[in-house]
Motif scaffolding. Structure first.
Motif, PDB file in Angstrom:
ATOM      1  N   UNK A   4     -12.355 -30.275 -86.596  1.00 14.69           N
ATOM      2  CA  UNK A   4     -13.069 -29.005 -86.445  1.00 14.69           C
ATOM      3  C   UNK A   4     -12.611 -28.027 -87.516  1.00 14.69           C
ATOM      4  N   UNK A   5     -13.482 -27.087 -87.812  1.00 14.63           N
ATOM      5  CA  UNK A   5     -13.212 -26.072 -88.828  1.00 14.63           C
ATOM      6  C   UNK A   5     -13.251 -24.697 -88.188  1.00 14.63           C
ATOM      7  N   UNK A   6     -12.338 -23.862 -88.596  1.00 19.67           N
ATOM      8  CA  UNK A   6     -12.387 -22.455 -88.224  1.00 19.67           C
ATOM      9  C   UNK A   6     -12.663 -21.663 -89.493  1.00 19.67           C
ATOM     10  N   UNK A   7     -13.660 -20.779 -89.425  1.00 16.19           N
ATOM     11  CA  UNK A   7     -14.015 -19.961 -90.576  1.00 16.19           C
ATOM     12  C   UNK A   7     -13.449 -18.563 -90.376  1.00 16.19           C
ATOM     13  N   UNK A   8     -12.889 -18.026 -91.445  1.00 20.31           N
ATOM     14  CA  UNK A   8     -12.245 -16.716 -91.402  1.00 20.31           C
ATOM     15  C   UNK A   8     -12.866 -15.800 -92.445  1.00 20.31           C
ATOM     16  N   UNK A   9     -12.982 -14.527 -92.100  1.00 13.45           N
ATOM     17  CA  UNK A   9     -13.387 -13.505 -93.059  1.00 13.45           C
ATOM     18  C   UNK A   9     -12.251 -12.501 -93.166  1.00 13.45           C
ATOM     19  N   UNK A  10     -12.057 -11.988 -94.366  1.00 13.74           N
ATOM     20  CA  UNK A  10     -10.959 -11.059 -94.627  1.00 13.74           C
ATOM     21  C   UNK A  10     -11.455  -9.998 -95.604  1.00 13.74           C
ATOM     22  N   UNK A  11     -11.074  -8.757 -95.354  1.00 14.79           N
ATOM     23  CA  UNK A  11     -11.407  -7.667 -96.263  1.00 14.79           C
ATOM     24  C   UNK A  11     -10.178  -7.371 -97.121  1.00 14.79           C
ATOM     25  N   UNK A  12     -10.228  -7.742 -98.414  1.00 13.04           N
ATOM     26  CA  UNK A  12      -9.077  -7.538 -99.294  1.00 13.04           C
ATOM     27  C   UNK A  12      -8.787  -6.053 -99.522  1.00 13.04           C
ATOM     28  N   UNK A  13      -7.543  -5.756 -99.817  1.00 13.95           N
ATOM     29  CA  UNK A  13      -7.100  -4.388-100.087  1.00 13.95           C
ATOM     30  C   UNK A  13      -6.621  -4.271-101.530  1.00 13.95           C
ATOM     31  N   UNK A  14      -7.057  -3.233-102.232  1.00 12.55           N
ATOM     32  CA  UNK A  14      -6.521  -2.924-103.556  1.00 12.55           C
ATOM     33  C   UNK A  14      -7.039  -3.786-104.689  1.00 12.55           C
ATOM     34  N   UNK A  15      -8.155  -4.499-104.464  1.00 15.26           N
ATOM     35  CA  UNK A  15      -8.725  -5.366-105.498  1.00 15.26           C
ATOM     36  C   UNK A  15     -10.234  -5.133-105.587  1.00 15.26           C
ATOM     37  N   UNK A  16     -10.851  -5.738-106.598  1.00 10.63           N
ATOM     38  CA  UNK A  16     -12.292  -5.560-106.811  1.00 10.63           C
ATOM     39  C   UNK A  16     -13.135  -6.285-105.761  1.00 10.63           C
ATOM     40  N   UNK A  17     -12.675  -7.451-105.326  1.00 10.46           N
ATOM     41  CA  UNK A  17     -13.437  -8.209-104.324  1.00 10.46           C
ATOM     42  C   UNK A  17     -13.520  -7.403-103.029  1.00 10.46           C
ATOM     43  N   UNK A  18     -14.703  -7.407-102.437  1.00 12.29           N
ATOM     44  CA  UNK A  18     -14.936  -6.631-101.212  1.00 12.29           C
ATOM     45  C   UNK A  18     -14.736  -7.445 -99.936  1.00 12.29           C
ATOM     46  N   UNK A  19     -14.879  -8.745-100.059  1.00 13.96           N
ATOM     47  CA  UNK A  19     -14.790  -9.615 -98.884  1.00 13.96           C
ATOM     48  C   UNK A  19     -14.429 -11.010 -99.355  1.00 13.96           C
ATOM     49  N   UNK A  20     -13.723 -11.746 -98.515  1.00 13.89           N
ATOM     50  CA  UNK A  20     -13.522 -13.149 -98.806  1.00 13.89           C
ATOM     51  C   UNK A  20     -13.673 -13.948 -97.528  1.00 13.89           C
ATOM     52  N   UNK A  80      -2.524 -13.799 -98.546  1.00 14.17           N
ATOM     53  CA  UNK A  80      -2.248 -12.983 -97.356  1.00 14.17           C
ATOM     54  C   UNK A  80      -3.234 -13.345 -96.234  1.00 14.17           C
ATOM     55  N   UNK A  81      -4.500 -13.511 -96.589  1.00 13.74           N
ATOM     56  CA  UNK A  81      -5.508 -13.894 -95.603  1.00 13.74           C
ATOM     57  C   UNK A  81      -5.198 -15.259 -95.006  1.00 13.74           C
ATOM     58  N   UNK A  82      -4.755 -16.200 -95.843  1.00 20.03           N
ATOM     59  CA  UNK A  82      -4.402 -17.533 -95.351  1.00 20.03           C
ATOM     60  C   UNK A  82      -3.205 -17.467 -94.406  1.00 20.03           C
ATOM     61  N   UNK A  83      -2.210 -16.634 -94.740  1.00 16.16           N
ATOM     62  CA  UNK A  83      -1.052 -16.460 -93.851  1.00 16.16           C
ATOM     63  C   UNK A  83      -1.511 -15.973 -92.476  1.00 16.16           C
ATOM     64  N   UNK A  84      -2.399 -14.975 -92.469  1.00  9.22           N
ATOM     65  CA  UNK A  84      -2.896 -14.442 -91.195  1.00  9.22           C
ATOM     66  C   UNK A  84      -3.663 -15.509 -90.431  1.00  9.22           C
ATOM     67  N   UNK A  85      -4.446 -16.306 -91.140  1.00 11.50           N
ATOM     68  CA  UNK A  85      -5.241 -17.362 -90.489  1.00 11.50           C
ATOM     69  C   UNK A  85      -4.322 -18.427 -89.879  1.00 11.50           C
ATOM     70  N   UNK A  86      -3.223 -18.756 -90.561  1.00 12.13           N
ATOM     71  CA  UNK A  86      -2.292 -19.754 -90.026  1.00 12.13           C
ATOM     72  C   UNK A  86      -1.622 -19.251 -88.763  1.00 12.13           C
ATOM     73  N   UNK A  87      -1.389 -17.928 -88.676  1.00 10.13           N
ATOM     74  CA  UNK A  87      -0.773 -17.339 -87.484  1.00 10.13           C
ATOM     75  C   UNK A  87      -1.759 -17.281 -86.317  1.00 10.13           C
ATOM     76  N   UNK A  88      -3.060 -17.318 -86.652  1.00 13.34           N
ATOM     77  CA  UNK A  88      -4.121 -17.261 -85.653  1.00 13.34           C
ATOM     78  C   UNK A  88      -4.114 -18.481 -84.818  1.00 13.34           C
TER      79      UNK A  88
END
Length: 88
Positions: A4-20, A80-88
């Motif tokens: 199974x796959x879990x999909x995650x969305x993250x709003x980056x801080x301090x960079x040009x990208x708005x979402x990942x 950072x987003x991956x770290x949070x996802x692993x803790x999820x």
């Protein structure tokens, strides 16, 4: 047995990208990384390079990567987003 796959969305801080967005399978492997905004070609390349790799390995490589003295980067924000996802 299907993985199974879990999909995650993250709003980056301090960079040009708005979402990942990315997915992690049951074994913690990364897939489907996509950034919205930011340096399009480079961010697509990062997604291709890390496809199928263990999230912790990606974190170890990308964490702390700096862009233009910002103290972070899109790659660092992904870690950072991956770290949070692993803790999820």
């Amino acid at each position: 047995e299907a993985t199974s796959m879990n999909t995650f969305q993250y709003t980056p801080q301090g960079v040009c990208a708005r979402q990942l967005q990315f997915s992690l399978d049951d074994d913690g492997n990364v897939s489907g990384v996509s950034f919205y905004g930011g340096c399009n070609g480079n961010l697509k390349a990062i997604g291709k390079l890390i496809e199928g790799k263990p999230a912790q390995e990606v974190i170890d490589i990308l964490k702390g990567n700096d862009c233009a003295g910002r103290g972070t980067s899109c790659a660092d924000q992904l870690a950072i987003a991956l770290e949070q996802a692993l803790e999820y």
